[in-house]
Design an enzyme around this catalytic site. Structure first.
Site, PDB file in Angstrom:
ATOM      1  N   ASP A 183     -49.875  -1.548 -17.089  1.00  0.00           N
ATOM      2  CA  ASP A 183     -50.115  -2.733 -16.273  1.00  0.00           C
ATOM      3  C   ASP A 183     -49.369  -2.610 -14.939  1.00  0.00           C
ATOM      4  O   ASP A 183     -49.136  -1.492 -14.460  1.00  0.00           O
ATOM      5  CB  ASP A 183     -49.719  -3.999 -17.054  1.00  0.00           C
ATOM      6  CG  ASP A 183     -50.572  -5.215 -16.694  1.00  0.00           C
ATOM      7  OD1 ASP A 183     -50.330  -5.804 -15.620  1.00  0.00           O
ATOM      8  OD2 ASP A 183     -51.477  -5.560 -17.460  1.00  0.00           O
ATOM      9  N   ASP A 184     -49.032  -3.721 -14.328  1.00  0.00           N
ATOM     10  CA  ASP A 184     -48.440  -3.758 -12.986  1.00  0.00           C
ATOM     11  C   ASP A 184     -47.127  -2.974 -12.928  1.00  0.00           C
ATOM     12  O   ASP A 184     -46.531  -2.646 -13.940  1.00  0.00           O
ATOM     13  CB  ASP A 184     -48.211  -5.222 -12.606  1.00  0.00           C
ATOM     14  CG  ASP A 184     -48.207  -5.472 -11.107  1.00  0.00           C
ATOM     15  OD1 ASP A 184     -48.136  -4.513 -10.325  1.00  0.00           O
ATOM     16  OD2 ASP A 184     -48.291  -6.655 -10.724  1.00  0.00           O
TER      17      ASP A 184
ATOM     18  N   ARG B  63     -61.852 -11.789 -17.736  1.00  0.00           N
ATOM     19  CA  ARG B  63     -60.938 -12.798 -18.253  1.00  0.00           C
ATOM     20  C   ARG B  63     -61.570 -14.173 -18.099  1.00  0.00           C
ATOM     21  O   ARG B  63     -62.101 -14.509 -17.041  1.00  0.00           O
ATOM     22  CB  ARG B  63     -59.611 -12.731 -17.520  1.00  0.00           C
ATOM     23  CG  ARG B  63     -58.697 -11.641 -18.055  1.00  0.00           C
ATOM     24  CD  ARG B  63     -57.954 -12.074 -19.298  1.00  0.00           C
ATOM     25  NE  ARG B  63     -57.053 -13.135 -18.953  1.00  0.00           N
ATOM     26  CZ  ARG B  63     -55.890 -12.923 -18.351  1.00  0.00           C
ATOM     27  NH1 ARG B  63     -55.494 -11.707 -18.066  1.00  0.00           N
ATOM     28  NH2 ARG B  63     -55.114 -13.940 -18.054  1.00  0.00           N
TER      29      ARG B  63
ATOM     30  N   ASP C  17     -56.869  -7.235 -11.150  1.00  0.00           N
ATOM     31  CA  ASP C  17     -56.327  -8.592 -11.091  1.00  0.00           C
ATOM     32  C   ASP C  17     -56.751  -9.315  -9.808  1.00  0.00           C
ATOM     33  O   ASP C  17     -57.554  -8.798  -9.016  1.00  0.00           O
ATOM     34  CB  ASP C  17     -54.803  -8.522 -11.215  1.00  0.00           C
ATOM     35  CG  ASP C  17     -54.217  -9.657 -12.035  1.00  0.00           C
ATOM     36  OD1 ASP C  17     -54.857 -10.719 -12.140  1.00  0.00           O
ATOM     37  OD2 ASP C  17     -53.095  -9.493 -12.571  1.00  0.00           O
TER      38      ASP C  17
ATOM     39  N   ASP D 229     -53.290 -16.375 -18.099  1.00  0.00           N
ATOM     40  CA  ASP D 229     -52.556 -15.483 -18.991  1.00  0.00           C
ATOM     41  C   ASP D 229     -52.154 -16.194 -20.277  1.00  0.00           C
ATOM     42  O   ASP D 229     -51.783 -17.368 -20.274  1.00  0.00           O
ATOM     43  CB  ASP D 229     -51.282 -14.989 -18.310  1.00  0.00           C
ATOM     44  CG  ASP D 229     -51.543 -13.834 -17.369  1.00  0.00           C
ATOM     45  OD1 ASP D 229     -52.702 -13.570 -17.054  1.00  0.00           O
ATOM     46  OD2 ASP D 229     -50.552 -13.202 -16.931  1.00  0.00           O
TER      47      ASP D 229
ATOM     48  N   TRP E 247     -59.143 -14.624 -14.018  1.00  0.00           N
ATOM     49  CA  TRP E 247     -58.551 -15.749 -14.729  1.00  0.00           C
ATOM     50  C   TRP E 247     -59.552 -16.861 -15.059  1.00  0.00           C
ATOM     51  O   TRP E 247     -59.156 -17.999 -15.318  1.00  0.00           O
ATOM     52  CB  TRP E 247     -57.368 -16.339 -13.966  1.00  0.00           C
ATOM     53  CG  TRP E 247     -56.449 -15.340 -13.359  1.00  0.00           C
ATOM     54  CD1 TRP E 247     -55.932 -14.237 -13.949  1.00  0.00           C
ATOM     55  CD2 TRP E 247     -55.946 -15.350 -12.022  1.00  0.00           C
ATOM     56  NE1 TRP E 247     -55.127 -13.559 -13.081  1.00  0.00           N
ATOM     57  CE2 TRP E 247     -55.117 -14.215 -11.884  1.00  0.00           C
ATOM     58  CE3 TRP E 247     -56.104 -16.202 -10.942  1.00  0.00           C
ATOM     59  CZ2 TRP E 247     -54.455 -13.921 -10.701  1.00  0.00           C
ATOM     60  CZ3 TRP E 247     -55.438 -15.909  -9.759  1.00  0.00           C
ATOM     61  CH2 TRP E 247     -54.635 -14.781  -9.656  1.00  0.00           C
ATOM     62  N   GLY E 248     -60.836 -16.565 -15.027  1.00  0.00           N
ATOM     63  CA  GLY E 248     -61.826 -17.580 -15.340  1.00  0.00           C
ATOM     64  C   GLY E 248     -62.017 -18.615 -14.259  1.00  0.00           C
ATOM     65  O   GLY E 248     -62.596 -19.679 -14.499  1.00  0.00           O
TER      66      GLY E 248
ATOM     67  N   LYS F  85     -57.863  -2.397 -15.271  1.00  0.00           N
ATOM     68  CA  LYS F  85     -57.714  -3.853 -15.238  1.00  0.00           C
ATOM     69  C   LYS F  85     -57.486  -4.249 -13.787  1.00  0.00           C
ATOM     70  O   LYS F  85     -56.537  -3.787 -13.147  1.00  0.00           O
ATOM     71  CB  LYS F  85     -56.529  -4.284 -16.103  1.00  0.00           C
ATOM     72  CG  LYS F  85     -56.216  -5.774 -16.022  1.00  0.00           C
ATOM     73  CD  LYS F  85     -54.983  -6.115 -16.850  1.00  0.00           C
ATOM     74  CE  LYS F  85     -54.551  -7.553 -16.647  1.00  0.00           C
ATOM     75  NZ  LYS F  85     -53.315  -7.868 -17.408  1.00  0.00           N
TER      76      LYS F  85
END
Length: 674
Positions: free
Chosen positions: A89-90, A222, A167, A226, A205-206, A165
């Site tokens: 991830d990040d 997503r 973001d 989160d 994030w939807g 992924k």
């Protein structure tokens, strides 16, 4: 907010819907957004399974962690169970690009670079994933890919990356759907141009209903903010994702975020619910715990091949809710490729609940001569005449796989066993009665049935009736009253009653033992007069982030990390500080009449994106509602009539836009009792 929260740290639902943007604006954006070709990369035909480091490690990622995880996949059996992707991830890169504009892996964290790490992971027969952002910077402040999509995609391909992924922080967005589609399409096209098969995970994030458009661009998207490692977060995300079943299909999945199983913030019962519902919802199964320290209980959950099979079923059909109640129960059904149905009896409430349905209601032929029912957590087959029922523990899920079967009678009868009277409150030094029962749901009788029930150490739990029967015929029930005495001095709280029902199946060999689950609450009613709620013990408390705080705001992490409660410039010495979604329950024993508070979002989040709604429930009935309040509106008086209620719940929802900055205060909250 702490970096571990990270979601919506830049652009949030509130910002996207500001300035008059609403449903109409989003709908209009659909027509004007550029259309992407339907994604056909042949990847993620079943939901991806693997690992992501963020939930457990945050920015503490390293090459050694990724290699250790890959090794553990092989040695623990996770690889054989289907877990494939080891995802970074990040925080994996340096803070600046190189002279050619390329991303640079942090040489301290990744001495062999991402290419060397990928080579190691590939040598284990596994695949490597990586993280980037559709903005100018990642959520942790590292270089984003906005405007660098082709260069970064080429780097990922050259390094041997198999999963991205992507973001949504620091995106400089104007909030329109066209902008979102443009940014995510740019990276999707860049990945495709590399010629390397890379699963594309869209993480916006939807915000703008990606389930309606992201399937043409990515393999998964997503649907929520989160996840965090607590029941409130799990429940909220599940409720948001369950209604989206129509949008999932092979190669394109709703993503309710990664797994928290094993991170310690929930019980094993809650983690089994987490894993069960993620499998039912065709969610990616991305482990988010330190596998090097995982307990046997954690590994038992993650390695449950019966449950994994639901997630990986070739039909690719996400489960749907076929029945629900106001008391917090749901029946969730998933159609499987071979014609079977998976049925989840899901109890999101804080009390054990009886949940029942039928094979016919699950979509199976009502005319079947019998049904084989496999309990996927007991790993045992039963026979049912058509009824499916269980008393499900608080926050628990009974997960069944049901199939019509002419040979079903070779299995012992399915029984419905539990403890009734589950809303029992007992004061220390006193007692009350509960009822344990066993019902035969099969066609043939259950033989030599025996029931045993126990309580915590030092308690007295004794039967007041027969606990055995030679034969329990189909549809009949053995019911036994048990008297429970609670020792004086027992602290307030919820306590489990546990036991077993044992029997033999007609025509089946061996003794069957099924658990009996129930609970009682030890509680003391409030004193006569008016009391501050923050001075009283609560029965239960769930919170979106961090614990519920007494007489301070919510600090999101540990107990005591909040500040003095402040609403609209007024500081309150007393009150409860929570974070949506939240539910704090008090035992009132029918002796209280009114509850008052000043409610709102704490001034520490003034002018933030926060919005919440405060509700008061008396014995499950809503008796007060603040309406949606925002971070700009200060405190609001709230009064509730709770006359005669046995329980009062103080509930805070996220106001319908996610729970970023939702620091909610029940300032000066008081209750008046006789």
């Amino acid at each position: 907010m702490p970096i571990t929260r990270r979601i919506l740290s830049c652009v949030t639902a509130g910002a996207l819907w500001a300035g008059g943007l609403g449903v109409a604006a989003v709908t209009a954006g659909v027509a004007t957004a550029p259309s992407a070709a339907a994604l056909d990369n042949g990847l993620a035909l079943t939901p991806p399974m693997g690992f992501n480091d963020w939930n457990s490690f945050g920015c503490n990622v390293s090459e050694q962690l990724i290699k250790d995880t890959a090794d553990h996949f092989v040695s623990s059996g996770l690889k054989d169970a289907g877990y494939t992707y080891v995802n970074i991830d990040d925080c994996w890169m340096t803070h600046t690009r190189d002279a050619e504009g390329r991303l640079v892996p942090d040489p301290v964290k990744f001495p062999d670079g991402i290419k060397g790490t990928a080579d190691y992971v590939h040598s284990k027969g596994l695949k490597l994933g990586i993280y980037e952002d559709a903005g100018t910077a990642t959520c942790a402040g590292y270089p984003g890919s906005l405007g660098h999509e082709a260069t970064d995609a080429r780097s990922f391909a050259d390094w041997g990356v198999d999963y991205l992924k992507y973001d949504n922080c620091n995106n400089k967005s104007d909030g329109t759907l066209a902008d979102f589609v443009n940014r995510y399409t740019a990276m999707g096209d860049a990945l495709k141009a590399t010629g390397r098969p890379i699963v594309y995970s869209i993480c916006e994030w939807g915000q703008l209903q990606p389930w309606k458009w992201a399937g043409d661009i990515g393999n998964l998207w997503r649907t929520t903010g989160d996840i965090s490692d607590n029941w409130g977060s799990l429940k909220s995300i599940t409720d948001a994702n369950l209604p989206l079943s129509a949008y999932a299909k092979a190669g394109a999945w709703n993503d309710p975020d990664m797994l928290e199983v094993g991170n310690g913030g929930m019980t094993d019962t809650e983690y089994r619910t987490h894993f069960s519902l993620w499998a039912m919802m065709n969610a990616p199964l991305l482990i988010g715990t330190d596998l090097r320290k995982a307990t046997p209980a954690t590994m038992d959950i993650l390695l449950n091949k019966d449950v994994i099979a639901l997630d990986q079923d070739a039909l690719g059909k996400q489960a749907s809710v076929v029945a629900s109640t106001d008391s917090g129960t749901k029946v969730v059904v998933k159609q499987l490729a071979n014609g079977d149905r998976a049925v989840a009896l899901y109890n999101e409430s804080d009390q054990p609940q009886h949940i029942a349905t039928t094979a016919a209601a699950a979509g199976l032929p009502a005319s079947a001569t019998g049904y084989t029912v496999r309990d996927l957590w007991q790993h045992r087959d039963y026979q049912s005449s058509g009824t499916l029922a269980a008393t499900v523990p608080a926050h628990g899920t009974v997960l069944l796989r049901v199939s019509p079967d002419v040979h079903a009678l070779r299995n012992p009868a399915l029984v419905d066993a539990g403890v009734g009277g589950t809303s029992v409150h007992i004061q220390p030094g006193k007692g009350a009665d509960v009822t344990a029962y066993v019902t035969d749901l099969g066609t043939l009788p259950a033989l030599s049935v025996s029931v045993k029930l126990d309580g915590p150490d030092g308690w007295s739990v004794r039967p007041e009736g027969t606990t055995t029967t030679a034969a329990l015929t189909a549809g009949h029930t053995l019911s036994t009253s048990w008297h429970v005495d609670v020792p004086a001095g027992t602290p307030t709280g919820t306590y489990a009653l546990s036991g077993t029902a044992t029997y033999q199946g007609a025509g089946a060999t061996g003794t069957v033992s099924v658990p009996l689950n129930g609970q009682v609450t030890v509680a003391v009613p409030p004193p006569a007069g008016t009391s501050y709620l923050s001075d009283l013990p609560w029965e239960s408390a769930t919170n979106g982030w961090g614990p519920v705080e007494r007489d301070s705001s919510n600090g999101e992490t540990g107990s005591g990390d909040g500040r003095p409660i402040s609403l609209g410039g007024t500081v309150y010495a007393k009150g409860l500080g929570v974070h949506a979604p939240s539910d704090v329950a008090f035992y009132t024993a029918g002796s209280c009449t009114s509850l008052t508070a000043t409610v709102g979002i704490d001034d520490e989040k003034k002018n933030s994106k926060g919005s919440v709604e405060f509700l008061v429930l008396a014995d499950g009935k809503q008796v007060a509602d603040s309406g949606v309040v925002t971070s700009t509106t200060g405190g609001h008086p709230l009064t509730a009539d709770v006359t005669g209620a046995q329980e009062v719940h103080l509930v805070v929802t996220d106001g319908g836009d996610g729970n970023d900055s939702d620091h909610a205060d029940w300032a000066d909250a008081k209750i008046t009792c006789s």
